[in-house]
Design a protein around this motif. Structure first.
Motif, PDB file in Angstrom:
ATOM      1  N   ASN A 124       0.906  -1.047  -0.007  1.00 25.11           N
ATOM      2  CA  ASN A 124      -0.020   0.185   0.023  1.00 25.11           C
ATOM      3  C   ASN A 124       0.690   1.625   0.116  1.00 25.11           C
ATOM      4  N   LYS A 166      -5.146   2.874  -8.296  1.00 32.77           N
ATOM      5  CA  LYS A 166      -5.610   1.817  -6.728  1.00 32.77           C
ATOM      6  C   LYS A 166      -4.383   2.557  -5.481  1.00 32.77           C
ATOM      7  N   SER A 168      -3.659   0.774  -2.937  1.00 36.20           N
ATOM      8  CA  SER A 168      -3.711  -1.283  -1.975  1.00 36.20           C
ATOM      9  C   SER A 168      -2.926  -1.785  -3.245  1.00 36.20           C
ATOM     10  N   THR A 190      -7.312  -2.364  -5.636  1.00 35.75           N
ATOM     11  CA  THR A 190      -7.475  -2.351  -4.441  1.00 35.75           C
ATOM     12  C   THR A 190      -7.775  -1.015  -4.227  1.00 35.75           C
ATOM     13  N   ASN A 191      -8.639  -0.191  -4.035  1.00 41.73           N
ATOM     14  CA  ASN A 191      -8.913   1.559  -3.474  1.00 41.73           C
ATOM     15  C   ASN A 191      -9.109   1.304  -1.934  1.00 41.73           C
ATOM     16  N   ASP A 192      -8.599   0.028  -1.112  1.00 41.76           N
ATOM     17  CA  ASP A 192      -8.226   0.410   0.166  1.00 41.76           C
ATOM     18  C   ASP A 192      -6.956   2.183   0.046  1.00 41.76           C
ATOM     19  N   THR A 193      -7.371   2.478   1.306  1.00 41.64           N
ATOM     20  CA  THR A 193      -6.069   3.682   1.914  1.00 41.64           C
ATOM     21  C   THR A 193      -5.766   3.763   2.306  1.00 41.64           C
ATOM     22  N   SER A 194      -5.272   2.312   3.399  1.00 42.83           N
ATOM     23  CA  SER A 194      -4.498   2.755   4.571  1.00 42.83           C
ATOM     24  C   SER A 194      -4.356   0.438   4.360  1.00 42.83           C
ATOM     25  N   GLU A 197      -7.524  -0.204   6.674  1.00 46.69           N
ATOM     26  CA  GLU A 197      -8.096  -0.766   5.829  1.00 46.69           C
ATOM     27  C   GLU A 197      -7.830  -1.906   4.714  1.00 46.69           C
ATOM     28  N   LEU A 198      -6.940  -1.884   4.811  1.00 52.27           N
ATOM     29  CA  LEU A 198      -7.067  -3.670   3.604  1.00 52.27           C
ATOM     30  C   LEU A 198      -7.475  -4.494   4.071  1.00 52.27           C
ATOM     31  N   ARG A 200      -9.238  -5.099   6.682  1.00 56.24           N
ATOM     32  CA  ARG A 200     -10.525  -4.822   7.135  1.00 56.24           C
ATOM     33  C   ARG A 200     -11.178  -6.491   6.066  1.00 56.24           C
ATOM     34  N   ARG A 201     -10.730  -6.700   5.107  1.00 57.49           N
ATOM     35  CA  ARG A 201     -10.736  -7.551   3.851  1.00 57.49           C
ATOM     36  C   ARG A 201     -11.146  -9.202   5.025  1.00 57.49           C
TER      37      ARG A 201
END
Length: 203
Positions: A124, A166, A168, A190-194, A197-198, A200-201
């Motif tokens: 990321n 993107k 991440s 992905t569009n996770d910004t940290s 956040e990533l 959490r998947r």
């Protein structure tokens, strides 16, 4: 010479390599040349925020349900080894400058607890929102798997598609299959910004 993989391909690591117990996973990337002020890309992305792009590689140790069950199973610049010490991170590279691996993650396959079925490698961009940065500003990204004993490269996956927009990347994974370890090239943007956040998947 290692095998060059394409997105979605898989390769056996331990099958056919008897005695292999440790691997080094190297990840690398380069920052593309900064556009001139006022250029199309500079206007589109706000000039990249003016800061060097700080990409961070991490390893996420998952159980059979693809879940991250404890924080000591997340290996990144803020936690350089898993709780069981089977996965160790080389430390943070702040710029991606220079050739070769920018960050390395050592995996002792023989010490990975049986409850861990998969290790996912992600990258990321640190502080990407504030700096207005995405993977469109990164080039020559790759992941490779090496035998740390003799330096032999088993495989390499060059992330050649465009990841513009993107923030991440789920780059690849090492996973158990019929009591052997395999490697899979994922290359999912992905569009996770940290990192928080990533992951959490996987919770």
């Amino acid at each position: 010479m290692g095998i060059n993989l394409q997105k979605g391909q898989k390769i056996d690591l331990t099958k056919g390599n008897p005695g292999l117990t440790k691997i080094m996973v190297g990840l690398g990337w380069d920052e593309v040349s900064k556009p001139k002020a006022g250029g199309f890309l500079g206007g589109l992305l706000g000039g990249g925020g003016g800061a060097a792009i700080d990409c961070d590689a991490s390893a996420i140790l998952l159980d059979a349900q693809d879940k991250l069950t404890s924080k000591d199973r997340l290996v990144y610049f803020g936690n350089l080894q898993s709780g069981d010490k089977s996965v160790k991170h080389s430390g943070d590279n702040l710029t991606g400058a220079g050739d070769g691996d920018d960050e390395q993650i050592q995996v002792d396959l023989s010490s990975v607890p049986s409850a861990i079925q998969k290790i996912v490698f992600v990258v990321n961009i640190y502080d990407c929102v504030k700096r207005k940065q995405d993977f469109g500003l990164i080039a020559n990204a790759f992941i490779r798997v090496v035998n740390p004993v003799n330096g032999q490269e088993f495989c390499r996956y060059n992330l050649t598609e465009s990841y513009a927009g993107k923030t991440s990347l789920v780059v690849a994974e090492v996973y158990r299959h019929n009591n052997e370890w395999k490697f899979a090239a994922i290359g999912q943007g992905t569009n996770d910004t940290s990192l928080s956040e990533l992951i959490r998947r996987y919770q």
